[in-house]
Scaffold this active site. Structure first.
Site, PDB file in Angstrom:
ATOM      1  N   ASN A   1      -1.515  13.380   9.014  1.00 55.79           N
ATOM      2  CA  ASN A   1      -1.669  13.096   7.963  1.00 55.79           C
ATOM      3  C   ASN A   1      -0.601  13.135   6.145  1.00 55.79           C
ATOM      4  OD1 ASN A   1      -3.867  14.444   8.706  1.00 55.79           O
ATOM      5  ND2 ASN A   1      -4.460  15.803   6.995  1.00 55.79           N
TER       6      ASN A   1
ATOM      7  N   ASN B   1      -6.870  -3.221  -1.731  1.00 54.86           N
ATOM      8  CA  ASN B   1      -6.066  -1.259  -2.103  1.00 54.86           C
ATOM      9  C   ASN B   1      -5.188  -0.950  -2.677  1.00 54.86           C
ATOM     10  OD1 ASN B   1      -7.247   1.083  -1.895  1.00 54.86           O
ATOM     11  ND2 ASN B   1      -6.713   1.971  -0.497  1.00 54.86           N
TER      12      ASN B   1
ATOM     13  N   SER C   1      -3.378   6.166  14.442  1.00 60.08           N
ATOM     14  CA  SER C   1      -3.337   7.271  13.843  1.00 60.08           C
ATOM     15  C   SER C   1      -4.618   8.883  14.599  1.00 60.08           C
ATOM     16  CB  SER C   1      -5.065   7.220  13.080  1.00 60.08           C
ATOM     17  OG  SER C   1      -5.939   8.502  12.291  1.00 60.08           O
TER      18      SER C   1
ATOM     19  N   LYS D   1      -8.722   1.505  14.943  1.00 59.94           N
ATOM     20  CA  LYS D   1      -7.528   2.319  15.426  1.00 59.94           C
ATOM     21  C   LYS D   1      -7.724   2.378  17.150  1.00 59.94           C
ATOM     22  CE  LYS D   1      -5.721   2.893  10.551  1.00 59.94           C
ATOM     23  NZ  LYS D   1      -5.088   1.299  11.341  1.00 59.94           N
TER      24      LYS D   1
ATOM     25  N   ASN E   1      -3.377  -8.635   0.621  1.00 57.23           N
ATOM     26  CA  ASN E   1      -4.075  -8.897  -0.055  1.00 57.23           C
ATOM     27  C   ASN E   1      -4.771  -8.397  -1.308  1.00 57.23           C
ATOM     28  OD1 ASN E   1      -5.966  -7.219   0.700  1.00 57.23           O
ATOM     29  ND2 ASN E   1      -7.776  -8.422   1.971  1.00 57.23           N
TER      30      ASN E   1
ATOM     31  N   LYS F   1      -9.309   2.111   5.449  1.00 56.62           N
ATOM     32  CA  LYS F   1      -9.363   3.148   5.718  1.00 56.62           C
ATOM     33  C   LYS F   1      -9.495   4.613   5.441  1.00 56.62           C
ATOM     34  CE  LYS F   1      -5.761   4.361   2.143  1.00 56.62           C
ATOM     35  NZ  LYS F   1      -4.884   5.563   1.959  1.00 56.62           N
TER      36      LYS F   1
ATOM     37  N   GLY G   1       1.251  -1.124   0.034  1.00 54.94           N
ATOM     38  CA  GLY G   1      -0.421   0.025  -0.252  1.00 54.94           C
ATOM     39  C   GLY G   1       0.740   1.243  -0.222  1.00 54.94           C
TER      40      GLY G   1
ATOM     41  N   TYR H   1     -14.267   3.956  11.351  1.00 55.25           N
ATOM     42  CA  TYR H   1     -12.933   3.600  11.270  1.00 55.25           C
ATOM     43  C   TYR H   1     -12.116   4.592  11.895  1.00 55.25           C
ATOM     44  CZ  TYR H   1      -7.839   5.144   9.513  1.00 55.25           C
ATOM     45  OH  TYR H   1      -6.723   5.175   9.802  1.00 55.25           O
TER      46      TYR H   1
HETATM   47  P1  NAD Z   1      -3.333   1.570   1.829  1.00 57.79           P
HETATM   48  O1  NAD Z   1      -4.418   1.247   1.826  1.00 57.79           O
HETATM   49  O2  NAD Z   1      -2.321   2.038   0.422  1.00 57.79           O
HETATM   50  O3  NAD Z   1      -2.418   0.552   2.290  1.00 57.79           O
HETATM   51  C1  NAD Z   1      -3.713  -1.029   3.255  1.00 57.79           C
HETATM   52  C2  NAD Z   1      -2.699  -2.239   2.378  1.00 57.79           C
HETATM   53  O4  NAD Z   1      -3.206  -3.295   2.974  1.00 57.79           O
HETATM   54  C3  NAD Z   1      -3.005  -1.900   1.367  1.00 57.79           C
HETATM   55  O5  NAD Z   1      -2.498  -2.539   0.034  1.00 57.79           O
HETATM   56  C4  NAD Z   1      -4.680  -2.996   1.000  1.00 57.79           C
HETATM   57  O6  NAD Z   1      -5.025  -4.065   0.039  1.00 57.79           O
HETATM   58  C5  NAD Z   1      -3.993  -4.193   2.366  1.00 57.79           C
HETATM   59  N1  NAD Z   1      -4.787  -4.512   3.728  1.00 57.79           N
HETATM   60  C6  NAD Z   1      -6.244  -4.144   3.774  1.00 57.79           C
HETATM   61  N2  NAD Z   1      -6.590  -4.985   4.243  1.00 57.79           N
HETATM   62  C7  NAD Z   1      -5.166  -6.297   4.637  1.00 57.79           C
HETATM   63  C8  NAD Z   1      -5.882  -7.631   4.688  1.00 57.79           C
HETATM   64  N3  NAD Z   1      -6.887  -8.382   6.052  1.00 57.79           N
HETATM   65  N4  NAD Z   1      -4.985  -8.462   4.869  1.00 57.79           N
HETATM   66  C9  NAD Z   1      -3.985  -8.117   3.719  1.00 57.79           C
HETATM   67  N5  NAD Z   1      -3.526  -6.900   2.923  1.00 57.79           N
HETATM   68  C10 NAD Z   1      -4.532  -5.886   3.279  1.00 57.79           C
HETATM   69  O7  NAD Z   1      -3.021   2.061   2.861  1.00 57.79           O
HETATM   70  P2  NAD Z   1      -2.303   3.162   3.589  1.00 57.79           P
HETATM   71  O8  NAD Z   1      -2.341   5.087   3.312  1.00 57.79           O
HETATM   72  O9  NAD Z   1      -0.962   3.041   3.303  1.00 57.79           O
HETATM   73  O10 NAD Z   1      -2.103   3.201   5.152  1.00 57.79           O
HETATM   74  C11 NAD Z   1      -1.460   1.987   6.172  1.00 57.79           C
HETATM   75  C12 NAD Z   1      -1.927   2.250   7.259  1.00 57.79           C
HETATM   76  O11 NAD Z   1      -1.174   3.624   7.832  1.00 57.79           O
HETATM   77  C13 NAD Z   1      -3.480   1.699   7.898  1.00 57.79           C
HETATM   78  O12 NAD Z   1      -3.538   1.188   8.619  1.00 57.79           O
HETATM   79  C14 NAD Z   1      -4.736   2.928   7.679  1.00 57.79           C
HETATM   80  O13 NAD Z   1      -5.222   2.377   8.500  1.00 57.79           O
HETATM   81  C15 NAD Z   1      -3.340   3.943   8.207  1.00 57.79           C
HETATM   82  N6  NAD Z   1      -3.202   5.132   8.349  1.00 57.79           N
HETATM   83  C16 NAD Z   1      -2.931   5.665   7.232  1.00 57.79           C
HETATM   84  C17 NAD Z   1      -3.622   7.268   7.249  1.00 57.79           C
HETATM   85  C18 NAD Z   1      -3.974   7.654   5.519  1.00 57.79           C
HETATM   86  O14 NAD Z   1      -3.669   8.437   6.309  1.00 57.79           O
HETATM   87  N7  NAD Z   1      -3.198   7.469   4.399  1.00 57.79           N
HETATM   88  C19 NAD Z   1      -3.734   8.030   8.780  1.00 57.79           C
HETATM   89  C20 NAD Z   1      -3.348   7.219   8.915  1.00 57.79           C
HETATM   90  C21 NAD Z   1      -2.990   6.191   9.399  1.00 57.79           C
HETATM   91  N1  UDP Z   2     -10.805  18.923   1.927  1.00 57.96           N
HETATM   92  C1  UDP Z   2     -11.654  19.616   1.049  1.00 57.96           C
HETATM   93  N2  UDP Z   2     -11.862  19.617   0.105  1.00 57.96           N
HETATM   94  C2  UDP Z   2     -11.603  17.927  -0.118  1.00 57.96           C
HETATM   95  C3  UDP Z   2     -10.891  17.168   0.446  1.00 57.96           C
HETATM   96  C4  UDP Z   2     -10.197  18.061   1.892  1.00 57.96           C
HETATM   97  O1  UDP Z   2     -11.662  20.556   1.540  1.00 57.96           O
HETATM   98  O2  UDP Z   2     -12.018  17.468  -1.710  1.00 57.96           O
HETATM   99  C5  UDP Z   2     -10.459  19.129   3.745  1.00 57.96           C
HETATM  100  C6  UDP Z   2     -11.288  19.581   4.565  1.00 57.96           C
HETATM  101  O3  UDP Z   2     -12.135  19.127   4.674  1.00 57.96           O
HETATM  102  C7  UDP Z   2     -10.264  19.109   5.702  1.00 57.96           C
HETATM  103  C8  UDP Z   2      -8.316  19.078   4.937  1.00 57.96           C
HETATM  104  O4  UDP Z   2      -9.072  19.183   3.236  1.00 57.96           O
HETATM  105  O5  UDP Z   2     -10.182  19.998   6.139  1.00 57.96           O
HETATM  106  C9  UDP Z   2      -7.605  17.583   4.924  1.00 57.96           C
HETATM  107  O6  UDP Z   2      -9.090  16.511   4.267  1.00 57.96           O
HETATM  108  P1  UDP Z   2      -8.426  15.195   4.410  1.00 57.96           P
HETATM  109  O7  UDP Z   2      -9.670  14.099   4.249  1.00 57.96           O
HETATM  110  O8  UDP Z   2      -7.663  15.179   3.018  1.00 57.96           O
HETATM  111  O9  UDP Z   2      -7.883  14.691   5.570  1.00 57.96           O
HETATM  112  P2  UDP Z   2      -8.084  14.237   6.791  1.00 57.96           P
HETATM  113  O10 UDP Z   2      -7.750  14.770   8.448  1.00 57.96           O
HETATM  114  O11 UDP Z   2      -9.897  14.834   7.221  1.00 57.96           O
HETATM  115  O12 UDP Z   2      -8.224  13.043   7.675  1.00 57.96           O
END
Ligand code: NAD
Ligand code: UDP
Length: 340
Positions: free
Chosen positions: A180, A36, A125, A154, A33, A85, A11, A150
């Site tokens: 973020n 995503n 998160s 967490k 898997n 996510k 991911g 979601y």
């Molecule tokens: P992503 O979706 O790009 O990556 C997650 C990966 O996990 C994907 O490749 C998906 O195919 C895989 N996956 C999902 N469920 C699975 C399962 N049951 N078994 C095996 N693989 C599985 O997301 P990301 O942005 O890289 O986020 C990674 C982690 O960080 C997630 O747990 C997400 O909740 C957390 N996180 C992300 C953000 C963000 O903004 N991107 C912020 C805070 C926390």
């Molecule tokens: N946002 C926006 N337009 C969009 C998507 C997001 O104005 O199309 C704003 C949203 O309201 C927030 C900030 O951008 O204030 C970050 O949003 P995002 O969904 O990226 O992350 P979040 O902090 O909600 O996890």
């Protein structure tokens, strides 16, 4: 050589972390898997690092299948990224979120117990701080009431891991609360590749900048912030990846069973500032209009970075300009995202 199992390593954040681990001398095994992400990510990682990583297409909720990974590899530490996510989707299909996110974490923990693996980093998160606006959030800030399933997954997993660590004193667990994550690898070969119309700000802006989407709607301009739009703590994904390497190194020496760290920059950037920075990176205007507030959004969210700096030795290197320019490079090199 120490081996790290990276679940969800195909991911967005996982793939960048695989590179950082590799660059820091770790061997990496990836489980994903592909729910995503696309298999092409593994080819891109090979192009960047010159190494083909061991990859298993396995659902982490399936402990029997996942057991094979522990049997075939001597795992020293686990980074558990695997999870669903999308905030909005979690409201429509909460049971899928609870069963996938919590189920996969429990299966991984059971196997860590079975195979005597002690070190675990979990992707948490800033959403666990709920809707409090008492910024900056420190690791001691009270955990809030989450506004969607979601976020609750967490919150619940953090609690499950505290209980797990209490029951097994040999475990060393690091909860990383990301703010973020945005941006992409400097090569432009990997980056955030959402399916369908993006919900998050940066992928949306990228697509407007690239001409795939017409116009960004800025959600709300009447917040109590300098320009009326929300402030967020955007952190470059490459910095975030580095933070995971620091966490793994920390777990290798700490006596503490559960440690919590914010990973952010400590700076709030408004939606309008992000749009302006992106315009500078791409060299043209990004069409945007102001719309109503998005339900559940808080005005201001940024991290206290003190603990991560003092204890992990982690400090983000990149600012908003690098975040935007790397996003733009990724977007221009891969306008349609990666192929299935
Ligand atoms: P992503 O979706 O790009 O990556 C997650 C990966 O996990 C994907 O490749 C998906 O195919 C895989 N996956 C999902 N469920 C699975 C399962 N049951 N078994 C095996 N693989 C599985 O997301 P990301 O942005 O890289 O986020 C990674 C982690 O960080 C997630 O747990 C997400 O909740 C957390 N996180 C992300 C953000 C963000 O903004 N991107 C912020 C805070 C926390
Ligand atoms: N946002 C926006 N337009 C969009 C998507 C997001 O104005 O199309 C704003 C949203 O309201 C927030 C900030 O951008 O204030 C970050 O949003 P995002 O969904 O990226 O992350 P979040 O902090 O909600 O996890």
């Amino acid at each position: 050589m120490s081996t790290v199992l990276v679940t969800g390593g195909n991911g967005y954040i996982g793939s960048h972390t695989v590179i950082s681990l590799f660059e820091n001398g770790y061997d990496v095994v990836v489980v994903d898997n592909l729910s995503n992400s696309k298999m092409e990510v593994q080819n891109r990682l090979e192009k960047i690092t010159g190494k083909r990583f061991k990859f298993y297409d396995i659902d982490c909720c399936d402990a029997d299948k996942l057991r094979v990974v522990f049997e075939e590899n001597k795992i020293d530490s686990v980074i558990h990224f695997a999870g669903l996510k999308a905030v909005g989707e979690s409201v429509s299909i909460p049971l899928d979120y609870y069963s996938n996110n919590i189920g996969s974490m429990i299966a991984v923990c059971r196997l860590m117990t079975e195979f005597g693996v002690n070190n675990l980093v979990f992707s948490s998160s800033a959403t666990v701080y709920g809707s409090s606006e008492d910024v900056p959030f420190t690791e001691e800030s009270p955990l809030g009431t989450c506004t969607n399933p979601y976020g609750w997954t967490k919150w619940m997993i953090e609690q499950i891991l505290r209980d797990y660590a209490k029951s097994e004193p040999s475990k060393r667990i690091c909860l990383l609360r990301y703010f973020n994550p945005v941006g992409a690898h400097e090569s432009g070969l990997i980056g955030e590749d959402p399916r369908g119309i993006p919900n998050n700000l940066f992928p949306y802006i990228s697509k407007v900048a690239g001409g795939t989407l017409e116009c960004l709607t800025v959600f709300g301009d009447d917040y109590n912030t300098p320009d009326g739009t929300c402030l967020r703590d955007y952190i470059h994904v490459v910095d975030l990846a580095e933070g995971h390497v620091k966490a793994i190194k920390f777990l290798e020496k700490t006596e503490d069973s559960v440690s919590v760290f914010n990973l952010g920059t400590g700076k709030g950037t408004s939606v309008i500032e992000a749009v302006k920075a992106f315009e500078k990176a791409c060299g043209h205007e990004i069409k945007h209009v102001f719309g109503p507030r998005r339900p559940g959004d808080i005005a201001v969210c940024y991290a206290s970075t003190k603990k991560a700096e003092e204890v992990l030795g982690f400090k983000a290197r990149y600012g908003i300009d690098e975040m935007c320019s790397s996003c733009w490079k990724w977007q221009t090199m891969n306008p349609e995202g990666l192929k299935d």
